[in-house]
Design a protein around this motif. Sequence first.
Motif, PDB file in Angstrom:
ATOM      1  N   MET A   1      -7.681  35.858  47.445  1.00 44.15           N
ATOM      2  CA  MET A   1      -8.475  35.986  46.216  1.00 44.15           C
ATOM      3  C   MET A   1      -8.914  34.628  45.706  1.00 44.15           C
ATOM      4  O   MET A   1     -10.014  34.481  45.203  1.00 44.15           O
ATOM      5  CB  MET A   1      -7.671  36.734  45.160  1.00 44.15           C
ATOM      6  CG  MET A   1      -7.672  38.211  45.452  1.00 44.15           C
ATOM      7  SD  MET A   1      -7.364  39.183  44.011  1.00 44.15           S
ATOM      8  CE  MET A   1      -5.663  38.795  43.695  1.00 44.15           C
ATOM      9  N   ASP A   2      -8.085  33.639  45.874  1.00 45.53           N
ATOM     10  CA  ASP A   2      -8.488  32.288  45.496  1.00 45.53           C
ATOM     11  C   ASP A   2      -9.705  31.846  46.293  1.00 45.53           C
ATOM     12  O   ASP A   2     -10.620  31.217  45.784  1.00 45.53           O
ATOM     13  CB  ASP A   2      -7.345  31.293  45.742  1.00 45.53           C
ATOM     14  CG  ASP A   2      -6.355  31.320  44.576  1.00 45.53           C
ATOM     15  OD1 ASP A   2      -6.729  31.952  43.544  1.00 45.53           O
ATOM     16  OD2 ASP A   2      -5.284  30.721  44.710  1.00 45.53           O
ATOM     17  N   ASP A   3      -9.687  32.215  47.586  1.00 48.72           N
ATOM     18  CA  ASP A   3     -10.829  31.878  48.451  1.00 48.72           C
ATOM     19  C   ASP A   3     -12.108  32.513  47.926  1.00 48.72           C
ATOM     20  O   ASP A   3     -13.175  31.890  47.917  1.00 48.72           O
ATOM     21  CB  ASP A   3     -10.593  32.382  49.877  1.00 48.72           C
ATOM     22  CG  ASP A   3      -9.612  31.452  50.603  1.00 48.72           C
ATOM     23  OD1 ASP A   3      -9.253  30.422  49.984  1.00 48.72           O
ATOM     24  OD2 ASP A   3      -9.237  31.776  51.737  1.00 48.72           O
ATOM     25  N   LEU A   4     -11.987  33.799  47.502  1.00 46.16           N
ATOM     26  CA  LEU A   4     -13.168  34.494  46.972  1.00 46.16           C
ATOM     27  C   LEU A   4     -13.832  33.641  45.904  1.00 46.16           C
ATOM     28  O   LEU A   4     -15.033  33.434  45.894  1.00 46.16           O
ATOM     29  CB  LEU A   4     -12.766  35.829  46.348  1.00 46.16           C
ATOM     30  CG  LEU A   4     -12.793  37.066  47.231  1.00 46.16           C
ATOM     31  CD1 LEU A   4     -12.351  38.279  46.423  1.00 46.16           C
ATOM     32  CD2 LEU A   4     -14.161  37.269  47.836  1.00 46.16           C
ATOM     33  N   TRP A   5     -13.083  33.150  44.977  1.00 45.11           N
ATOM     34  CA  TRP A   5     -13.608  32.367  43.858  1.00 45.11           C
ATOM     35  C   TRP A   5     -14.108  30.994  44.316  1.00 45.11           C
ATOM     36  O   TRP A   5     -15.255  30.618  44.047  1.00 45.11           O
ATOM     37  CB  TRP A   5     -12.561  32.214  42.757  1.00 45.11           C
ATOM     38  CG  TRP A   5     -12.898  31.170  41.729  1.00 45.11           C
ATOM     39  CD1 TRP A   5     -12.128  30.108  41.371  1.00 45.11           C
ATOM     40  CD2 TRP A   5     -14.083  31.086  40.953  1.00 45.11           C
ATOM     41  NE1 TRP A   5     -12.731  29.364  40.436  1.00 45.11           N
ATOM     42  CE2 TRP A   5     -13.965  29.944  40.133  1.00 45.11           C
ATOM     43  CE3 TRP A   5     -15.246  31.857  40.850  1.00 45.11           C
ATOM     44  CZ2 TRP A   5     -14.933  29.532  39.245  1.00 45.11           C
ATOM     45  CZ3 TRP A   5     -16.208  31.442  39.966  1.00 45.11           C
ATOM     46  CH2 TRP A   5     -16.075  30.301  39.165  1.00 45.11           C
ATOM     47  N   SER A   6     -13.288  30.269  45.099  1.00 43.27           N
ATOM     48  CA  SER A   6     -13.690  28.898  45.426  1.00 43.27           C
ATOM     49  C   SER A   6     -14.912  28.898  46.340  1.00 43.27           C
ATOM     50  O   SER A   6     -15.805  28.044  46.214  1.00 43.27           O
ATOM     51  CB  SER A   6     -12.534  28.117  46.064  1.00 43.27           C
ATOM     52  OG  SER A   6     -12.064  28.822  47.190  1.00 43.27           O
ATOM     53  N   GLU A   7     -14.989  29.896  47.214  1.00 41.26           N
ATOM     54  CA  GLU A   7     -16.158  29.971  48.092  1.00 41.26           C
ATOM     55  C   GLU A   7     -17.426  30.277  47.282  1.00 41.26           C
ATOM     56  O   GLU A   7     -18.461  29.634  47.447  1.00 41.26           O
ATOM     57  CB  GLU A   7     -15.929  31.073  49.131  1.00 41.26           C
ATOM     58  CG  GLU A   7     -16.487  30.724  50.491  1.00 41.26           C
ATOM     59  CD  GLU A   7     -16.361  31.907  51.438  1.00 41.26           C
ATOM     60  OE1 GLU A   7     -15.251  32.472  51.572  1.00 41.26           O
ATOM     61  OE2 GLU A   7     -17.402  32.283  52.009  1.00 41.26           O
ATOM     62  N   ALA A   8     -17.260  31.263  46.374  1.00 39.50           N
ATOM     63  CA  ALA A   8     -18.413  31.627  45.534  1.00 39.50           C
ATOM     64  C   ALA A   8     -18.872  30.411  44.719  1.00 39.50           C
ATOM     65  O   ALA A   8     -20.070  30.107  44.665  1.00 39.50           O
ATOM     66  CB  ALA A   8     -18.058  32.775  44.603  1.00 39.50           C
ATOM     67  N   ARG A   9     -17.906  29.713  44.129  1.00 41.77           N
ATOM     68  CA  ARG A   9     -18.273  28.591  43.293  1.00 41.77           C
ATOM     69  C   ARG A   9     -18.997  27.510  44.097  1.00 41.77           C
ATOM     70  O   ARG A   9     -20.006  26.962  43.666  1.00 41.77           O
ATOM     71  CB  ARG A   9     -17.032  27.997  42.625  1.00 41.77           C
ATOM     72  CG  ARG A   9     -17.406  27.071  41.486  1.00 41.77           C
ATOM     73  CD  ARG A   9     -16.182  26.541  40.791  1.00 41.77           C
ATOM     74  NE  ARG A   9     -15.282  25.922  41.760  1.00 41.77           N
ATOM     75  CZ  ARG A   9     -14.055  25.436  41.446  1.00 41.77           C
ATOM     76  NH1 ARG A   9     -13.604  25.536  40.219  1.00 41.77           N
ATOM     77  NH2 ARG A   9     -13.295  24.892  42.373  1.00 41.77           N
TER      78      ARG A   9
END
Length: 335
Positions: A1-9
């Motif tokens: 889930m952290d990846d979801l956010w950092s990738e999107a950002r």
Amino acid sequence: MDDLWSEARARIEAATTTADLRDIEVAWLGKKGRITLALRGLGALDPGERRERGQVLNRIKRDIEDALARRRDEVARAEIEARVREERVDPTLPGLPVACGHLHPLTQVLEDVEDLFDRMGYHVMDFYEVEDEFHNFEALNIPADHPARDLQDTFYLEDGHLLRTHTSPGQIRAMRTLPKPFRAVFPGRVYRFEATDASHEHTFHQVEGLMIDRSVSVANLLSAMMTMLAGVFGRRVEVRLRPGYFPFVEPGFELDVRCRVCGGRGCPMCKQSGWVEFLGCGLVHPNVLRAGGLDPSEWEGWAFGVGLSRLVLLRYGIDDIRWLMSGDVRFTRGF
Ligand code: PHE
């Protein structure tokens, strides 16, 4: 889930166009977007885990939405600034030409002549192009056997009328209608049944001038004609006066103007003579005064008839009269 956010950002930050941002929005938040699918996957989890993950996912979703909105503002502003920079208007560039019509050179000169005489107190009149033998010939002291009445020169209509061969019939009509004394000019189209060449056309234009008073003089006639010529050409012109014969004037004169097409050297326009026959004029013949209803012991007059077409040719240095009525825009565009 952290990846979801950092990738999107990371992707949102790297986006440089609103189109990029739309793609990112679809990839994360669209119907089959990564967040949407992850939220849908929560149903399979047990209730405790579902709530926890749900909260985190929803927070990420909001963060992505916020980040998108912020970036969208920045990108949009940058796009507008780039357009402003690229699409700069240069107000010093010349404008596009506007296609604009204008008056035919004949009309331009005609208006100048009318204006000139109008300011000198002349009536400006308009008479018939279809005339009768009386006004065109007889009343002008041109007897039935005069060569000017030859069929070669005149267009006759089937009903016995004719196309006026000069503007002089207006003399009779003006004398019969205007209060005396008067001065008047009457321009118009005239017709001659003759072969055409550089200086002859079957249809051309004249301006007639007529002054009726108790006493008139040739000096006065000359001054009126010189004023007209100076007005049309914008300067004094070189002229010569010769005796000329017209049945309706006595004495009669012809006025020639130095050919401006060739400057007097000789050309087709002036038939190599350096002079262009310009107008006929003289003192109105007593028979003509009588035909106009005037008593020759009481009234005198002078008259002139000038080729308006020739005025135009000389003013602009045109070497062939046939251009004038040709309707050819390659010619009229030049004025
Ligand atoms: N009507 C004459 C012509 O057509 C010109 C003219 C007019 C001559 C008036 C004398 C007086 O040639």
